[in-house]
Design an enzyme around this catalytic site. Structure first.
Site, PDB file in Angstrom:
ATOM      1  N   TRP A 166       3.874   4.478  -1.011  1.00  0.00           N
ATOM      2  CA  TRP A 166       4.271   5.168   0.219  1.00  0.00           C
ATOM      3  C   TRP A 166       5.762   5.469   0.223  1.00  0.00           C
ATOM      4  O   TRP A 166       6.198   6.489   0.769  1.00  0.00           O
ATOM      5  CB  TRP A 166       3.846   4.352   1.442  1.00  0.00           C
ATOM      6  CG  TRP A 166       2.367   4.181   1.480  1.00  0.00           C
ATOM      7  CD1 TRP A 166       1.650   3.034   1.277  1.00  0.00           C
ATOM      8  CD2 TRP A 166       1.385   5.225   1.669  1.00  0.00           C
ATOM      9  NE1 TRP A 166       0.300   3.289   1.346  1.00  0.00           N
ATOM     10  CE2 TRP A 166       0.104   4.617   1.578  1.00  0.00           C
ATOM     11  CE3 TRP A 166       1.473   6.591   1.907  1.00  0.00           C
ATOM     12  CZ2 TRP A 166      -1.074   5.339   1.727  1.00  0.00           C
ATOM     13  CZ3 TRP A 166       0.300   7.323   2.041  1.00  0.00           C
ATOM     14  CH2 TRP A 166      -0.957   6.688   1.956  1.00  0.00           C
ATOM     15  N   ASP A 202      10.040   2.402   7.211  1.00  0.00           N
ATOM     16  CA  ASP A 202       8.614   2.612   7.460  1.00  0.00           C
ATOM     17  C   ASP A 202       7.996   1.230   7.594  1.00  0.00           C
ATOM     18  O   ASP A 202       7.877   0.491   6.624  1.00  0.00           O
ATOM     19  CB  ASP A 202       7.996   3.381   6.298  1.00  0.00           C
ATOM     20  CG  ASP A 202       6.481   3.560   6.433  1.00  0.00           C
ATOM     21  OD1 ASP A 202       5.899   3.096   7.432  1.00  0.00           O
ATOM     22  OD2 ASP A 202       5.889   4.169   5.516  1.00  0.00           O
ATOM     23  N   LYS A 257      -2.813  -0.175  11.977  1.00  0.00           N
ATOM     24  CA  LYS A 257      -2.904  -1.453  11.273  1.00  0.00           C
ATOM     25  C   LYS A 257      -2.658  -2.623  12.231  1.00  0.00           C
ATOM     26  O   LYS A 257      -3.514  -3.472  12.409  1.00  0.00           O
ATOM     27  CB  LYS A 257      -1.933  -1.467  10.102  1.00  0.00           C
ATOM     28  CG  LYS A 257      -2.203  -0.315   9.118  1.00  0.00           C
ATOM     29  CD  LYS A 257      -1.185  -0.244   8.009  1.00  0.00           C
ATOM     30  CE  LYS A 257      -1.327   1.025   7.182  1.00  0.00           C
ATOM     31  NZ  LYS A 257      -2.558   1.092   6.399  1.00  0.00           N
TER      32      LYS A 257
END
Length: 358
Positions: free
Chosen positions: A102, A170, A194
């Site tokens: 990511w 992030d 999440k």
């Protein structure tokens, strides 16, 4: 009703108590005679939900008054582009610390908009570890970007770094899993699916002084200033996702806040890592011990045949979501906030039993 032990990496488990309350309020939200999904986002009922979600997030994370909380759409993937679009100008440089897939995707978007430097220390070991320092950061960067937890490789910053340049993170997969010092960051972003709630909403937490330096010559929807000015109501927000998130935030508060949640997460991760470490010839953990994620435990088995058998038997036992990411294979156990300790206990027992039988 049948509830499985849900170890999916995202969208992921939600607290049962929250799901039960949502079910109760689904058709008639607190006497309104309609569902939250049917309400105008301009109504006083929805505005109360929206503002309470912000207030709960501020309390839980200790967000200072000079930070804005935004509820956006497009996931972390849109933030990969919005951040450099808003904050990189001609002559600016940003530093991206690569610790997994990511962070690579964030870097790949950023290079479209400005000059990007890279710390690729973690790539040399196959993303098994986290750098202990960021030597490239001399304070000259417009920002330094990190990914706090790496879902695919199962690594996590054990302590979030201090930087000379503004720090952007992030935190999609470990926000609200442990206390953090928000004032160390210029901007934090996280997809909700999440730890925060269901998919569809992305949280951005940004410092006023950092936002004040953002580019203004952008389409309205891609400017942070648009969403700050309208309290994230410039266009129709994902109202139902924000409602469920507000209920998840209330659940975290009732659990005792982030210190209590962090201890609960530590216990869950310890159970699974102990099963791995107890059978080192069968379970091959990916991450170095110092960089092990509390959210995503990744491992291989001694052979592909054993891996298939493990996943098949686990599915029969009601353990869901254990297959590793398609890019790396193996197994992955995601232990987000809503996963009960008892689920981790049952999985660890199964892992011990599987090891004895194989």
């Amino acid at each position: 009703m049948r509830r499985v032990d849900n170890f999916n990496p995202g969208p992921a488990a939600l607290p049962l108590e929250v799901l039960e309350q949502v079910r109760e309020e689904l058709i008639d939200f607190r006497g309104a005679g309609m569902s939250v999904m049917e309400m105008s986002h301009r109504s006083k009922e929805y505005e109360a939900i929206h503002n309470e979600a912000q207030a709960r997030l501020r309390r839980l994370l200790g967000i200072p008054d000079d930070y804005r909380v935004l509820f956006l759409q497009g996931g972390a993937s849109l933030q990969f582009a919005m951040i450099p679009m808003n904050f990189l100008r001609a002559g600016d440089r940003a530093l991206y610390v690569l610790t997994g897939a990511w962070s690579e995707k964030a870097r790949d978007e950023a290079v479209r908009f400005g000059e990007i430097a890279v710390n690729d220390w973690a790539t040399k070991g196959g993303y098994r570890d986290i750098p202990e320092a960021i030597p490239e950061d001399d304070g000259s960067f417009r920002y330094v970007h990190i990914t706090s937890n790496n879902t695919i490789y199962g690594t996590q910053w054990p302590a979030l770094p201090k930087t000379a340049s503004p720090l952007v993170a992030d935190m999609s997969s470990d926000i609200l899993s442990r206390p953090i010092e928000v004032s160390d960051f210029a901007l934090i972003y996280a997809g909700a699916q999440k730890n925060l709630g269901p998919s569809g909403v992305t949280v951005v937490i940004a410092k006023d002084a950092f936002l004040a330096e953002a580019n203004s010559d952008l389409p309205a929807m891609l400017r942070y200033s648009t969403h700050v000015k309208s309290n994230s109501l410039y266009n129709t927000p994902p109202t139902f996702a924000i409602y469920v998130m507000e209920r998840v935030l209330a659940w975290v508060e009732e659990m005792g806040g982030l210190a209590a949640v962090a201890e609960r997460n530590r216990r869950k991760a310890a159970l699974v890592y102990e099963a791995i470490d107890g059978h080192p010839h069968l379970y091959l953990g990916h991450a170095e011990k110092r960089a092990r994620s509390q959210m995503n435990v990744t491992f291989r088995l001694a052979s592909e045949e054993l891996e298939r058998a493990f996943l098949s038997e686990a599915a029969e036992k009601g353990f869901v979501g254990l297959k590793g990411h398609r890019s790396v294979g193996g197994c992955r156990v995601s232990l987000y906030n809503a996963v009960p300790v008892e689920a981790a206990e049952r999985l660890a027992h199964f892992m011990d039993d599987f090891a004895r039988r194989h």
